[in-house]
Scaffold this motif. Structure first.
Motif, short mmCIF file in Angstrom:
data_model
loop_
_atom_site.label_atom_id
_atom_site.label_comp_id
_atom_site.label_asym_id
_atom_site.label_seq_id
_atom_site.Cartn_x
_atom_site.Cartn_y
_atom_site.Cartn_z
N GLY A 84 0.84 -1.21 0.00
CA GLY A 84 0.00 0.00 0.00
C GLY A 84 0.87 1.25 0.00
O GLY A 84 2.08 1.21 0.26
N ALA A 85 0.21 2.37 -0.29
CA ALA A 85 0.91 3.66 -0.21
C ALA A 85 1.17 4.01 1.25
O ALA A 85 2.15 4.69 1.58
CB ALA A 85 0.06 4.73 -0.87
N GLU A 86 0.29 3.55 2.11
CA GLU A 86 0.36 3.92 3.53
C GLU A 86 1.70 3.51 4.14
O GLU A 86 2.31 4.27 4.91
CB GLU A 86 -0.81 3.23 4.26
CG GLU A 86 -0.91 3.49 5.72
CD GLU A 86 -1.32 4.91 6.05
OE1 GLU A 86 -1.00 5.84 5.31
OE2 GLU A 86 -1.97 5.08 7.09
N ILE A 89 4.43 5.96 3.22
CA ILE A 89 4.41 7.24 3.94
C ILE A 89 5.23 7.07 5.22
O ILE A 89 6.07 7.90 5.58
CB ILE A 89 2.95 7.68 4.26
CG1 ILE A 89 2.23 8.02 2.95
CG2 ILE A 89 2.93 8.86 5.22
CD1 ILE A 89 0.74 8.33 3.11
N TYR A 110 -4.56 13.78 4.05
CA TYR A 110 -4.64 12.41 4.54
C TYR A 110 -3.78 12.36 5.81
O TYR A 110 -2.59 12.72 5.79
CB TYR A 110 -4.12 11.48 3.45
CG TYR A 110 -4.33 10.02 3.73
CD1 TYR A 110 -5.61 9.48 3.84
CD2 TYR A 110 -3.24 9.17 3.88
CE1 TYR A 110 -5.79 8.13 4.09
CE2 TYR A 110 -3.42 7.82 4.13
CZ TYR A 110 -4.69 7.31 4.23
OH TYR A 110 -4.89 5.98 4.49
N ASN A 156 0.55 16.79 -2.53
CA ASN A 156 -0.43 15.74 -2.81
C ASN A 156 -1.42 16.25 -3.85
O ASN A 156 -2.43 16.83 -3.52
CB ASN A 156 -1.14 15.35 -1.49
CG ASN A 156 -2.38 14.49 -1.70
OD1 ASN A 156 -3.40 14.68 -1.04
ND2 ASN A 156 -2.32 13.56 -2.61
N ASN A 160 -6.31 14.98 -2.00
CA ASN A 160 -7.35 14.37 -1.15
C ASN A 160 -7.53 15.30 0.05
O ASN A 160 -6.56 15.53 0.78
CB ASN A 160 -6.89 12.99 -0.68
CG ASN A 160 -7.82 12.39 0.38
OD1 ASN A 160 -8.84 12.96 0.73
ND2 ASN A 160 -7.43 11.23 0.88
N ASP A 188 2.91 12.84 -2.92
CA ASP A 188 1.90 11.78 -2.83
C ASP A 188 1.04 11.88 -4.09
O ASP A 188 0.18 12.75 -4.21
CB ASP A 188 1.09 11.97 -1.55
CG ASP A 188 0.02 10.91 -1.38
OD1 ASP A 188 -0.45 10.37 -2.41
OD2 ASP A 188 -0.35 10.63 -0.24
N VAL A 190 -0.91 9.46 -5.40
CA VAL A 190 -1.76 8.26 -5.48
C VAL A 190 -3.00 8.48 -6.36
O VAL A 190 -3.60 7.52 -6.82
CB VAL A 190 -2.18 7.70 -4.09
CG1 VAL A 190 -0.98 7.34 -3.25
CG2 VAL A 190 -3.11 8.64 -3.36
N SER A 219 -4.36 1.52 -5.84
CA SER A 219 -5.65 1.59 -5.15
C SER A 219 -6.69 2.51 -5.79
O SER A 219 -7.89 2.24 -5.68
CB SER A 219 -5.46 2.08 -3.71
OG SER A 219 -4.55 1.27 -3.02
N LYS A 220 -6.26 3.62 -6.39
CA LYS A 220 -7.23 4.69 -6.68
C LYS A 220 -7.68 4.67 -8.14
O LYS A 220 -8.73 4.14 -8.45
CB LYS A 220 -6.63 6.03 -6.27
CG LYS A 220 -6.05 6.07 -4.85
CD LYS A 220 -7.07 5.83 -3.78
CE LYS A 220 -6.43 5.92 -2.39
NZ LYS A 220 -7.38 5.65 -1.33
C1 LIG Z 1 -3.50 10.95 -0.22
C2 LIG Z 1 -3.43 9.50 0.16
N1 LIG Z 1 -2.23 8.94 0.36
C3 LIG Z 1 -2.12 7.64 0.71
C4 LIG Z 1 -3.22 6.84 0.87
C5 LIG Z 1 -3.06 5.40 1.28
O1 LIG Z 1 -3.31 4.56 0.18
P1 LIG Z 1 -3.46 2.99 0.38
O2 LIG Z 1 -4.73 2.78 1.12
O3 LIG Z 1 -3.56 2.44 -0.97
O4 LIG Z 1 -2.29 2.51 1.15
C6 LIG Z 1 -4.49 7.38 0.68
C7 LIG Z 1 -5.70 6.56 0.88
O5 LIG Z 1 -6.81 7.00 0.89
C8 LIG Z 1 -4.59 8.75 0.30
O6 LIG Z 1 -5.78 9.33 0.10
#
Ligand SMILES: Cc1ncc(COP(=O)(O)O)c(C=O)c1O
Length: 375
Positions: A84-86, A89, A110, A156, A160, A188, A190, A219-220
């Motif tokens: 995941g991107a999380e 981070i 986020y 970003n 978001n 970011d 994503v 994911s997005k």
């Molecule tokens: C700006 C941003 N960065 C990172 C993430 C994390 O992405 P992931 O759930 O695919 O790890 C999100 C998830 O909503 C996001 O909105």
């Protein structure tokens, strides 16, 4: 390290799989494994041959090669795959910041983009995405915020939750200012590949600046969050090595099945992104019509990219509005307070799903009820 509860993720943990109608998701309509196999000849047979050992901790070579193809200057060795991107981070912040450092972060954002930095003992300076300016942050403020001590600038775009995107030349000057102040950019990205019609896509930060780190994910815009495949791309190999050293204490390496399916999706990317672009185009038009027809009730800035918007109630509190939408109409909207106390009138709406038109119609009916109850 002390981390506060992640407000938005706790909210989804409570409601995502029980609310009848999801109208605040930030991901796009997903695919089944069979849909994906139909796009990639031989993919199904390839999956049954896949061996389920540990995987390359940098990400499978075929996956890093497919990811590198999304950039202009990136080679497979400039890519570090994450769960995941999380996760990325976290590894970026832990690899880059020490107690007492400062980082500039757009607000709203986020939550992990600020709170991981703060948990590491850094100071996060908020760079306001101002509703009065269509959620554009003020370039005149950036120099002062970067100051002398900032280690990093978080960007970003598409943003978001607001969907704001700067013009490419403004984005380039953000990177230039970070360079002048010695701050590394963490971009970011994503929501890349979800720009609105007529809005210029941005170059990836890692293609513009060799120290910048670009964050990407399946994911997005690809609609495949269940793969949990994210990555960073960066030409500074020492930075990647520092992040890899932290990842060894987290996931270590990714799931072989997910990485295989992510390679399939990237090989079919024209078809997957084309389908998403069509859906987002239709939904974005419905979204704009909906809020323009209710200009007395809502403030609304049309999103320039991304899969979410951040409208506000002209009067009243969005917590109560979102709570009533869930209880009266089964609609899950995300209260702006989850992004911080300064957004009490705002809420997040997501338009990346196939049932958006139907859910928006329900929201229209709920708005009539809400208005009548207040008359
Ligand atoms: C700006 C941003 N960065 C990172 C993430 C994390 O992405 P992931 O759930 O695919 O790890 C999100 C998830 O909503 C996001 O909105």
């Amino acid at each position: 390290m002390q981390l506060p509860p992640f407000r938005l993720e706790r909210f989804f943990a409570e409601h995502e799989f029980t609310a009848p109608r999801l109208l605040c998701a930030s991901d796009g309509e997903t695919l089944s494994v069979a849909d994906l196999f139909a796009l990639v000849p031989g993919a199904e047979a390839g999956l049954s041959r896949l061996r389920l050992g540990y995987t390359d901790s940098r990400g499978a070579p075929e996956l890093r090669e497919a990811i590198a193809g999304l950039y202009e200057t990136i080679s497979p060795d400039d890519v570090l795959v994450h769960v995941g991107a999380e996760e990325a981070i976290y590894t970026f912040m832990a690899a880059t910041l020490a107690p007492g450092d400062a980082v500039v972060v757009p607000t709203p954002c986020y939550q992990s983009l600020t709170d991981v930095a703060v948990g590491l003992g850094a100071h996060a300076s908020a760079w306001l995405c101002d509703p009065a300016w269509g959620f554009a942050p003020d370039m005149a403020e950036l120099g002062a915020l970067l100051g002398g001590r900032s280690r990093a600038l978080v960007l970003n775009f598409p943003h978001n939750p607001t969907g704001y995107m700067p013009a490419p030349e403004v984005f380039a000057s953000m990177l230039e200012m970070a360079r002048e102040h010695g701050a590394r950019v963490f971009s970011d990205e994503v929501y890349r590949f979800s720009e609105a019609e007529g809005v210029a896509p941005l170059p990836a930060a890692c293609d513009l600046d060799e120290r910048a780190v670009s964050l990407g994910v399946m994911s997005k815009s690809f609609g495949l969050p269940g793969l949990r495949v994210g990555w960073v791309a960066c030409r500074d190999r020492e930075q990647l090595a520092r992040m890899a050293a932290i990842k060894d204490y987290l996931s270590i390496c990714g799931s072989a099945v997910s990485e295989y399916l992510a390679v399939c999706a990237l090989r079919a990317r024209e078809a997957i992104l084309g389908r998403m672009r069509e859906l987002l185009g239709r939904n974005r038009a419905l979204l704009a019509d909906f809020f323009h027809a209710r200009a007395g009730m809502f403030h609304f800035v049309p999103p320039r990219g991304g899969l979410t918007a951040f409208p506000g109630l002209v009067s009243g509190d969005a917590d109560a509005f979102c709570r009533a939408a869930l209880h009266e109409a089964g609609l899950l909207l995300l209260p702006g307070r989850l992004y911080g106390a300064q957004w009490p009138e705002r809420f997040r709406i997501g338009f990346g799903r196939a049932d958006f038109a139907e859910n928006l119609k329900k929201l229209g009916e709920f708005c009539q009820f809400w208005d009548a109850a207040r008359a």
